[in-house]
Design a protein around this motif. Structure first.
Motif, mmCIF file in Angstrom:
data_model
loop_
_atom_site.group_PDB
_atom_site.id
_atom_site.type_symbol
_atom_site.label_atom_id
_atom_site.label_comp_id
_atom_site.label_asym_id
_atom_site.label_seq_id
_atom_site.Cartn_x
_atom_site.Cartn_y
_atom_site.Cartn_z
ATOM 1 N N MET A 1 0.843 -1.181 0.000
ATOM 2 C CA MET A 1 0.000 0.000 0.000
ATOM 3 C C MET A 1 0.891 1.248 0.000
ATOM 4 O O MET A 1 1.910 1.293 0.685
ATOM 5 C CB MET A 1 -0.898 -0.023 1.228
ATOM 6 N N LYS A 2 0.479 2.250 -0.755
ATOM 7 C CA LYS A 2 1.227 3.501 -0.848
ATOM 8 C C LYS A 2 1.131 4.291 0.448
ATOM 9 O O LYS A 2 0.066 4.340 1.075
ATOM 10 C CB LYS A 2 0.670 4.375 -1.962
ATOM 11 N N ASN A 3 2.245 4.951 0.816
ATOM 12 C CA ASN A 3 2.168 5.872 1.947
ATOM 13 C C ASN A 3 1.589 7.209 1.459
ATOM 14 O O ASN A 3 1.345 7.397 0.264
ATOM 15 C CB ASN A 3 3.537 6.022 2.623
ATOM 16 N N SER A 4 1.365 8.126 2.379
ATOM 17 C CA SER A 4 0.697 9.391 2.040
ATOM 18 C C SER A 4 1.467 10.203 0.998
ATOM 19 O O SER A 4 0.869 10.768 0.078
ATOM 20 C CB SER A 4 0.466 10.218 3.299
ATOM 21 N N GLN A 5 2.787 10.271 1.118
ATOM 22 C CA GLN A 5 3.589 11.017 0.142
ATOM 23 C C GLN A 5 3.477 10.374 -1.236
ATOM 24 O O GLN A 5 3.350 11.075 -2.250
ATOM 25 C CB GLN A 5 5.049 11.103 0.586
ATOM 26 N N GLU A 6 3.496 9.059 -1.300
ATOM 27 C CA GLU A 6 3.367 8.358 -2.583
ATOM 28 C C GLU A 6 2.001 8.589 -3.208
ATOM 29 O O GLU A 6 1.891 8.755 -4.429
ATOM 30 C CB GLU A 6 3.625 6.858 -2.391
ATOM 31 N N VAL A 7 0.956 8.624 -2.389
ATOM 32 C CA VAL A 7 -0.391 8.915 -2.902
ATOM 33 C C VAL A 7 -0.412 10.322 -3.487
ATOM 34 O O VAL A 7 -0.947 10.538 -4.586
ATOM 35 C CB VAL A 7 -1.461 8.765 -1.795
ATOM 36 N N PHE A 8 0.160 11.284 -2.781
ATOM 37 C CA PHE A 8 0.206 12.661 -3.283
ATOM 38 C C PHE A 8 0.953 12.733 -4.618
ATOM 39 O O PHE A 8 0.470 13.356 -5.571
ATOM 40 C CB PHE A 8 0.867 13.590 -2.255
ATOM 41 N N GLU A 9 2.107 12.106 -4.693
ATOM 42 C CA GLU A 9 2.891 12.136 -5.932
ATOM 43 C C GLU A 9 2.131 11.471 -7.082
ATOM 44 O O GLU A 9 2.130 11.977 -8.213
ATOM 45 C CB GLU A 9 4.242 11.466 -5.709
ATOM 46 N N SER A 10 1.461 10.373 -6.805
ATOM 47 C CA SER A 10 0.638 9.703 -7.814
ATOM 48 C C SER A 10 -0.496 10.615 -8.273
ATOM 49 O O SER A 10 -0.806 10.699 -9.465
ATOM 50 C CB SER A 10 0.075 8.399 -7.239
ATOM 51 N N HIS A 11 -1.094 11.306 -7.311
ATOM 52 C CA HIS A 11 -2.192 12.226 -7.623
ATOM 53 C C HIS A 11 -1.714 13.365 -8.529
ATOM 54 O O HIS A 11 -2.382 13.712 -9.506
ATOM 55 C CB HIS A 11 -2.781 12.775 -6.324
ATOM 56 N N MET A 12 -0.555 13.924 -8.232
ATOM 57 C CA MET A 12 -0.031 15.013 -9.058
ATOM 58 C C MET A 12 0.292 14.529 -10.478
ATOM 59 O O MET A 12 0.049 15.236 -11.449
ATOM 60 C CB MET A 12 1.190 15.655 -8.403
ATOM 61 N N ARG A 13 0.818 13.325 -10.603
ATOM 62 C CA ARG A 13 1.058 12.761 -11.946
ATOM 63 C C ARG A 13 -0.261 12.584 -12.691
ATOM 64 O O ARG A 13 -0.356 12.875 -13.877
ATOM 65 C CB ARG A 13 1.808 11.430 -11.851
ATOM 66 N N ALA A 14 -1.289 12.141 -11.990
ATOM 67 C CA ALA A 14 -2.602 11.965 -12.620
ATOM 68 C C ALA A 14 -3.178 13.311 -13.065
ATOM 69 O O ALA A 14 -3.720 13.427 -14.164
ATOM 70 C CB ALA A 14 -3.562 11.261 -11.653
ATOM 71 N N VAL A 15 -3.051 14.333 -12.225
ATOM 72 C CA VAL A 15 -3.529 15.673 -12.598
ATOM 73 C C VAL A 15 -2.812 16.145 -13.867
ATOM 74 O O VAL A 15 -3.438 16.708 -14.774
ATOM 75 C CB VAL A 15 -3.334 16.669 -11.431
ATOM 76 N N ASN A 16 -1.535 15.895 -13.959
ATOM 77 C CA ASN A 16 -0.766 16.317 -15.132
ATOM 78 C C ASN A 16 -1.218 15.643 -16.419
ATOM 79 O O ASN A 16 -0.993 16.181 -17.505
ATOM 80 C CB ASN A 16 0.730 16.091 -14.912
ATOM 81 N N THR A 17 -1.859 14.477 -16.325
ATOM 82 C CA THR A 17 -2.380 13.808 -17.528
ATOM 83 C C THR A 17 -3.640 14.486 -18.045
ATOM 84 O O THR A 17 -4.030 14.249 -19.181
ATOM 85 C CB THR A 17 -2.709 12.318 -17.277
ATOM 86 N N LEU A 18 -4.282 15.281 -17.201
ATOM 87 C CA LEU A 18 -5.556 15.951 -17.513
ATOM 88 C C LEU A 18 -6.682 14.947 -17.754
ATOM 89 O O LEU A 18 -7.697 15.284 -18.364
ATOM 90 C CB LEU A 18 -5.418 16.895 -18.714
ATOM 91 N N GLU A 19 -6.544 13.724 -17.252
ATOM 92 C CA GLU A 19 -7.564 12.686 -17.410
ATOM 93 C C GLU A 19 -8.306 12.501 -16.087
ATOM 94 O O GLU A 19 -7.753 11.986 -15.119
ATOM 95 C CB GLU A 19 -6.929 11.372 -17.846
ATOM 96 N N SER A 20 -9.563 12.917 -16.075
ATOM 97 C CA SER A 20 -10.337 12.881 -14.833
ATOM 98 C C SER A 20 -10.476 11.473 -14.271
ATOM 99 O O SER A 20 -10.504 11.295 -13.057
ATOM 100 C CB SER A 20 -11.706 13.515 -15.041
ATOM 101 N N SER A 21 -10.531 10.458 -15.116
ATOM 102 C CA SER A 21 -10.661 9.090 -14.610
ATOM 103 C C SER A 21 -9.407 8.682 -13.834
ATOM 104 O O SER A 21 -9.499 8.011 -12.800
ATOM 105 C CB SER A 21 -10.934 8.108 -15.744
ATOM 106 N N LYS A 22 -8.232 9.088 -14.307
ATOM 107 C CA LYS A 22 -6.986 8.769 -13.584
ATOM 108 C C LYS A 22 -6.936 9.508 -12.247
ATOM 109 O O LYS A 22 -6.486 8.953 -11.247
ATOM 110 C CB LYS A 22 -5.761 9.133 -14.422
ATOM 111 N N VAL A 23 -7.383 10.740 -12.221
ATOM 112 C CA VAL A 23 -7.383 11.519 -10.987
ATOM 113 C C VAL A 23 -8.355 10.900 -9.985
ATOM 114 O O VAL A 23 -8.027 10.730 -8.807
ATOM 115 C CB VAL A 23 -7.735 12.996 -11.262
#
Length: 111
Positions: A1-23
């Motif tokens: 399971m991802k820790n909180s920092q990893e979740v945040f970093e994953s979230h920022m990468r998803a935002v950068n894709t501009l794909e709402s489903s990934k976010v």
């Protein structure tokens, strides 16, 4: 399971894709997302928000002012702009539970 920092970093990468489903994948099914305008309850409502919001971030240049992670809390202060937006200051707080965003608050000052 991802820790909180990893979740945040994953979230920022998803935002950068501009794909709402990934976010939306970063959120729990019963997540709550609070903005000054509205509170979004559940992954589907959050997906709908991002579907409308993310296209405005095409070409957006983020500048991180501060980012801290403490246990299950991630605090993020940032600004940036593109041809659609000029955000002087924004802040997000994420509460992470079991590798997913359970609660999220957001506010921004936009020119």
């Amino acid at each position: 399971m991802k820790n909180s920092q990893e979740v945040f970093e994953s979230h920022m990468r998803a935002v950068n894709t501009l794909e709402s489903s990934k976010v939306a994948e970063d959120y729990t099914d019963d997540a709550i997302f609070i903005t000054p305008e509205k509170t979004y309850k559940g992954k589907q409502a959050i997906f709908d928000f991002y579907k409308e919001f993310l296209p405005n971030f095409n070409g957006f240049q983020f500048k991180t002012i501060k980012q801290e992670t403490h246990d299950n809390v991630v605090y993020f202060v940032w600004n940036g702009k593109n041809k659609h937006l000029d955000i002087q200051l924004a802040t997000d707080t994420y509460i992470i539970n079991n590798g997913k965003i359970k609660q999220h608050t957001f506010a921004a000052i936009n020119n």
